[in-house]
Motif scaffolding. Structure first.
Motif, PDB file in Angstrom:
ATOM      1  N   PHE A 195       0.865  -1.162   0.000  1.00  0.00           N
ATOM      2  CA  PHE A 195       0.000   0.000   0.000  1.00  0.00           C
ATOM      3  C   PHE A 195       0.911   1.224   0.000  1.00  0.00           C
ATOM      4  O   PHE A 195       2.104   1.117   0.284  1.00  0.00           O
ATOM      5  CB  PHE A 195      -0.884   0.030   1.257  1.00  0.00           C
ATOM      6  N   ARG A 196       0.350   2.368  -0.304  1.00  0.00           N
ATOM      7  CA  ARG A 196       1.123   3.605  -0.216  1.00  0.00           C
ATOM      8  C   ARG A 196       0.242   4.720   0.319  1.00  0.00           C
ATOM      9  O   ARG A 196      -0.974   4.685   0.187  1.00  0.00           O
ATOM     10  CB  ARG A 196       1.711   3.979  -1.567  1.00  0.00           C
ATOM     11  N   GLN A 197       0.913   5.706   0.896  1.00  0.00           N
ATOM     12  CA  GLN A 197       0.202   6.863   1.426  1.00  0.00           C
ATOM     13  C   GLN A 197       0.944   8.131   1.036  1.00  0.00           C
ATOM     14  O   GLN A 197       2.090   8.336   1.462  1.00  0.00           O
ATOM     15  CB  GLN A 197       0.051   6.772   2.944  1.00  0.00           C
ATOM     16  N   ALA A 198       0.301   8.928   0.217  1.00  0.00           N
ATOM     17  CA  ALA A 198       0.871  10.214  -0.180  1.00  0.00           C
ATOM     18  C   ALA A 198       0.568  11.255   0.893  1.00  0.00           C
ATOM     19  O   ALA A 198      -0.398  11.097   1.655  1.00  0.00           O
ATOM     20  CB  ALA A 198       0.292  10.644  -1.523  1.00  0.00           C
ATOM     21  N   PRO A 199       1.352  12.309   0.952  1.00  0.00           N
ATOM     22  CA  PRO A 199       1.110  13.358   1.948  1.00  0.00           C
ATOM     23  C   PRO A 199      -0.312  13.909   1.858  1.00  0.00           C
ATOM     24  O   PRO A 199      -0.770  14.290   0.784  1.00  0.00           O
ATOM     25  CB  PRO A 199       2.138  14.431   1.585  1.00  0.00           C
ATOM     26  N   GLY A 200      -1.018  13.910   2.975  1.00  0.00           N
ATOM     27  CA  GLY A 200      -2.366  14.451   3.024  1.00  0.00           C
ATOM     28  C   GLY A 200      -3.440  13.572   2.432  1.00  0.00           C
ATOM     29  O   GLY A 200      -4.590  13.996   2.311  1.00  0.00           O
ATOM     30  N   LYS A 201      -3.083  12.344   2.061  1.00  0.00           N
ATOM     31  CA  LYS A 201      -4.054  11.447   1.439  1.00  0.00           C
ATOM     32  C   LYS A 201      -4.184  10.165   2.239  1.00  0.00           C
ATOM     33  O   LYS A 201      -3.342   9.856   3.084  1.00  0.00           O
ATOM     34  CB  LYS A 201      -3.659  11.137  -0.001  1.00  0.00           C
ATOM     35  N   ARG A 228      -4.269   6.079   2.836  1.00  0.00           N
ATOM     36  CA  ARG A 228      -3.476   4.943   2.357  1.00  0.00           C
ATOM     37  C   ARG A 228      -4.260   4.230   1.270  1.00  0.00           C
ATOM     38  O   ARG A 228      -5.461   4.005   1.392  1.00  0.00           O
ATOM     39  CB  ARG A 228      -3.187   3.998   3.521  1.00  0.00           C
ATOM     40  N   GLU A 229      -3.567   3.840   0.192  1.00  0.00           N
ATOM     41  CA  GLU A 229      -4.239   3.179  -0.918  1.00  0.00           C
ATOM     42  C   GLU A 229      -3.504   1.911  -1.325  1.00  0.00           C
ATOM     43  O   GLU A 229      -2.287   1.796  -1.194  1.00  0.00           O
ATOM     44  CB  GLU A 229      -4.349   4.125  -2.121  1.00  0.00           C
ATOM     45  N   PHE A 230      -4.276   0.999  -1.862  1.00  0.00           N
ATOM     46  CA  PHE A 230      -3.752  -0.276  -2.346  1.00  0.00           C
ATOM     47  C   PHE A 230      -2.882  -0.048  -3.566  1.00  0.00           C
ATOM     48  O   PHE A 230      -3.210   0.753  -4.446  1.00  0.00           O
ATOM     49  CB  PHE A 230      -4.925  -1.196  -2.672  1.00  0.00           C
ATOM     50  N   VAL A 231      -1.786  -0.796  -3.630  1.00  0.00           N
ATOM     51  CA  VAL A 231      -0.900  -0.735  -4.799  1.00  0.00           C
ATOM     52  C   VAL A 231      -0.918  -2.062  -5.552  1.00  0.00           C
ATOM     53  O   VAL A 231      -1.266  -2.116  -6.733  1.00  0.00           O
ATOM     54  CB  VAL A 231       0.542  -0.379  -4.384  1.00  0.00           C
ATOM     55  N   ALA A 232      -0.537  -3.136  -4.869  1.00  0.00           N
ATOM     56  CA  ALA A 232      -0.449  -4.437  -5.525  1.00  0.00           C
ATOM     57  C   ALA A 232      -0.363  -5.526  -4.478  1.00  0.00           C
ATOM     58  O   ALA A 232       0.015  -5.268  -3.331  1.00  0.00           O
ATOM     59  CB  ALA A 232       0.784  -4.503  -6.435  1.00  0.00           C
ATOM     60  N   ASN A 283      -2.546  -8.851  -8.226  1.00  0.00           N
ATOM     61  CA  ASN A 283      -3.556  -7.819  -8.456  1.00  0.00           C
ATOM     62  C   ASN A 283      -2.893  -6.454  -8.319  1.00  0.00           C
ATOM     63  O   ASN A 283      -1.974  -6.297  -7.519  1.00  0.00           O
ATOM     64  CB  ASN A 283      -4.706  -7.925  -7.449  1.00  0.00           C
ATOM     65  N   TYR A 284      -3.385  -5.500  -9.082  1.00  0.00           N
ATOM     66  CA  TYR A 284      -2.827  -4.153  -9.054  1.00  0.00           C
ATOM     67  C   TYR A 284      -3.939  -3.115  -8.999  1.00  0.00           C
ATOM     68  O   TYR A 284      -5.041  -3.327  -9.527  1.00  0.00           O
ATOM     69  CB  TYR A 284      -2.003  -3.885 -10.321  1.00  0.00           C
ATOM     70  N   PHE A 285      -3.615  -1.969  -8.414  1.00  0.00           N
ATOM     71  CA  PHE A 285      -4.476  -0.816  -8.567  1.00  0.00           C
ATOM     72  C   PHE A 285      -4.472  -0.479 -10.046  1.00  0.00           C
ATOM     73  O   PHE A 285      -3.410  -0.459 -10.688  1.00  0.00           O
ATOM     74  CB  PHE A 285      -3.937   0.331  -7.723  1.00  0.00           C
ATOM     75  N   ASP A 286      -5.655  -0.249 -10.583  1.00  0.00           N
ATOM     76  CA  ASP A 286      -5.810  -0.173 -12.034  1.00  0.00           C
ATOM     77  C   ASP A 286      -4.832   0.798 -12.699  1.00  0.00           C
ATOM     78  O   ASP A 286      -4.212   0.475 -13.717  1.00  0.00           O
ATOM     79  CB  ASP A 286      -7.240   0.223 -12.394  1.00  0.00           C
ATOM     80  N   THR A 289       5.262  -3.669 -10.991  1.00  0.00           N
ATOM     81  CA  THR A 289       5.214  -5.126 -11.036  1.00  0.00           C
ATOM     82  C   THR A 289       5.565  -5.676  -9.668  1.00  0.00           C
ATOM     83  O   THR A 289       6.598  -5.308  -9.103  1.00  0.00           O
ATOM     84  CB  THR A 289       6.186  -5.688 -12.078  1.00  0.00           C
ATOM     85  N   ILE A 290       4.737  -6.575  -9.180  1.00  0.00           N
ATOM     86  CA  ILE A 290       5.022  -7.228  -7.906  1.00  0.00           C
ATOM     87  C   ILE A 290       5.540  -8.626  -8.185  1.00  0.00           C
ATOM     88  O   ILE A 290       5.072  -9.303  -9.106  1.00  0.00           O
ATOM     89  CB  ILE A 290       3.770  -7.247  -6.989  1.00  0.00           C
TER      90      ILE A 290
END
Length: 118
Positions: free
Chosen positions: A37-43, A45-49, A59-62, A69-70
């Motif tokens: 997962f990743r988290q950008a400043p002020g955002k 956390r979102e799924f990556v892969a 699976n990947y975030f579209d 690539t994982i």
């Protein structure tokens, strides 16, 4: 106890590539999925892969398909994230995660910072 240790983050230029690594210990992970997962400043956390060890599906975030690539090590306790054509929007803290498919328990690493300079 599950431990996840990320490495490979850093400061890169836009257009560069970077590979993150995550080493897992404390369990046998054959019934887990592992990913990022990743988290950008002020955002949020979102799924990556992710990769599911049983069967090897990924699976990947579209919007990241084709650039990220994982992959995983043969021992199923190391996962990599290969990131290409990085942009400033990829800047953030990248977290390794292990998810026990039997108990729905998720474990997190402490994160590694990726900064893409434009």
């Amino acid at each position: 106890q599950v431990q996840l240790v990320e490495s490979g983050g850093g400061l890169v230029q836009a257009g560069d590539s970077l590979r993150l690594s995550c080493a897992a210990s404390g369990r046998t992970f054959s019934s887990y999925s592992m990913g990022w997962f990743r988290q950008a400043p002020g955002k949020e956390r979102e799924f990556v892969a992710r990769i599911v060890w049983s069967g090897g599906s990924t699976n990947y975030f579209d919007s990241l398909k084709g650039r990220f690539t994982i992959s995983g090590g043969n021992a199923k306790n190391t996962v990599y994230l290969h990131m290409n054509s990085l942009t400033a929007e990829d800047t953030g803290i990248y977290y390794c995660t292990a998810y026990d498919l039997r108990t729905a328990t998720r474990y997190w690493g402490q994160g590694t910072q990726v900064t893409v300079s434009s």
